[in-house]
Design an enzyme around this catalytic site. Structure first.
Site, PDB file in Angstrom:
ATOM      1  N   ASP A  99       8.300 -61.018-114.063  1.00 37.39           N
ATOM      2  CA  ASP A  99       8.806 -60.173-113.142  1.00 37.39           C
ATOM      3  C   ASP A  99       8.041 -59.675-112.057  1.00 37.39           C
ATOM      4  OD1 ASP A  99      11.166 -58.971-111.817  1.00 37.39           O
ATOM      5  OD2 ASP A  99      11.290 -57.460-113.404  1.00 37.39           O
ATOM      6  N   HIS A 113       5.885 -65.778-105.252  1.00 36.36           N
ATOM      7  CA  HIS A 113       6.089 -66.901-106.181  1.00 36.36           C
ATOM      8  C   HIS A 113       4.982 -67.838-106.801  1.00 36.36           C
ATOM      9  CE1 HIS A 113      10.239 -65.573-106.855  1.00 36.36           C
ATOM     10  NE2 HIS A 113      10.584 -66.124-105.692  1.00 36.36           N
ATOM     11  N   SER A 145      16.213 -67.523-113.910  1.00 32.63           N
ATOM     12  CA  SER A 145      17.505 -67.377-114.441  1.00 32.63           C
ATOM     13  C   SER A 145      18.637 -68.072-113.775  1.00 32.63           C
ATOM     14  CB  SER A 145      17.710 -65.856-114.541  1.00 32.63           C
ATOM     15  OG  SER A 145      18.111 -65.433-113.183  1.00 32.63           O
ATOM     16  N   ASN A 190      19.301 -66.092-110.648  1.00 31.79           N
ATOM     17  CA  ASN A 190      18.475 -66.438-109.639  1.00 31.79           C
ATOM     18  C   ASN A 190      18.683 -67.681-108.752  1.00 31.79           C
ATOM     19  OD1 ASN A 190      15.703 -65.886-111.609  1.00 31.79           O
ATOM     20  ND2 ASN A 190      16.637 -64.411-110.425  1.00 31.79           N
ATOM     21  N   ARG A 249      14.459 -53.448-119.081  1.00 34.17           N
ATOM     22  CA  ARG A 249      15.837 -54.140-119.386  1.00 34.17           C
ATOM     23  C   ARG A 249      15.836 -55.787-120.087  1.00 34.17           C
ATOM     24  NH1 ARG A 249      16.372 -53.407-114.125  1.00 34.17           N
ATOM     25  NH2 ARG A 249      16.607 -55.152-112.800  1.00 34.17           N
TER      26      ARG A 249
END
Length: 253
Positions: free
Chosen positions: A33, A50, A78, A81, A208
């Site tokens: 992340d 990225h 994900s 995403n 999280r």
């Protein structure tokens, strides 16, 4: 060499020595992340962020290999995403395809795509499967590349697969309901046959799960690191291992 570099190297060696006799994880999951925030802080575009994150993956796998980790799960993209603007998703998919292919080409690690490949563009799914095929016989560390991955989607897919399997063998819904065990669903997860993650790392300061390995992480230890993924260093990984080794894992007992 600058004084800061000497101090960093000395600290890194000290951490490594402390871990020589420590209990270390067999399976490490990592949420890569912070790529976009890393890029924004430097005045770069999202694509550059990225790419910088992708460039750090091989380093991380080297560190895991040195620590004798058996399985690594990298969350690269994900299901959520996929709803981002095409201007971001298309270059990101290209970076992922190239990065995974490069990892496979080394033949050091066994590549295992995990996720809903049917949600991905056909070319992306094809290249991920190709990387898996190329490394199918590799005996090294298993690297799960989670692309188009969501924890809820995985559990849904597992239940669907289980129902289809039982229906094919003639089991009725009533019979299945009477005999259903946790293991029956686990046998249909993307990571079936693998140990659950002992340690889950998330970079960028977020604390999280966001749906990462929801089923498998029931007893995992978590480590949250402030560094953005492109800045994640060997010493950060060693700190995560140290934190893991110092915890008393009671598994609810």
């Amino acid at each position: 060499m600058a004084l800061s570099d000497l101090l960093y190297a000395a600290y890194e060696r000290r951490l490594s020595r402390r871990l020589e006799r420590a209990t270390l994880p067999r399976h490490v999951g990592v949420m890569l992340d912070g790529n976009r925030r890393w890029a924004k802080a430097r005045g770069h575009g999202t694509k550059e962020g990225h790419q910088a994150g992708a460039d750090n993956i091989a380093n991380f796998l080297d560190w895991c290999e040195e620590a004798r980790v058996e399985v690594v799960t990298l969350w690269l993209l994900s299901t959520d995403n996929l709803s981002r603007p095409a201007a971001e998703v298309v270059p990101l998919l290209s970076i992922i395809e190239t990065t995974v292919a490069d990892l496979a080409r080394t033949r050091r690690w066994r590549i295992n795509p995990v996720g809903s490949l049917d949600l991905l563009p056909a070319e992306t799914a094809r290249r991920l499967k190709e990387s898996a095929d190329v490394t199918e016989d590799v005996q090294g560390m298993t690297v799960n590349v989670a692309v188009g991955y969501g924890g809820r989607q995985e559990i849904t897919d597992a239940v669907r697969s289980m129902l289809v399997s039982h229906a094919a063998s003639g089991t009725t819904i009533e019979e299945l309901a009477e005999t259903l065990q946790v293991e029956h669903i686990a046998e249909h997860l993307y990571t079936k046959g693998q140990p659950d993650p002992d340690l889950v790392i998330r970079t960028s300061g977020e604390q999280r799960l966001s749906g990462f390995l929801l089923w498998q992480s029931a007893h995992s230890e978590f480590y949250f690191c402030e560094a953005y993924w492109p800045d994640f260093r060997h010493v950060d990984f060693l700190r995560a291992l140290r934190a893991y080794s110092e915890r008393n894992r009671r598994f609810g007992g």
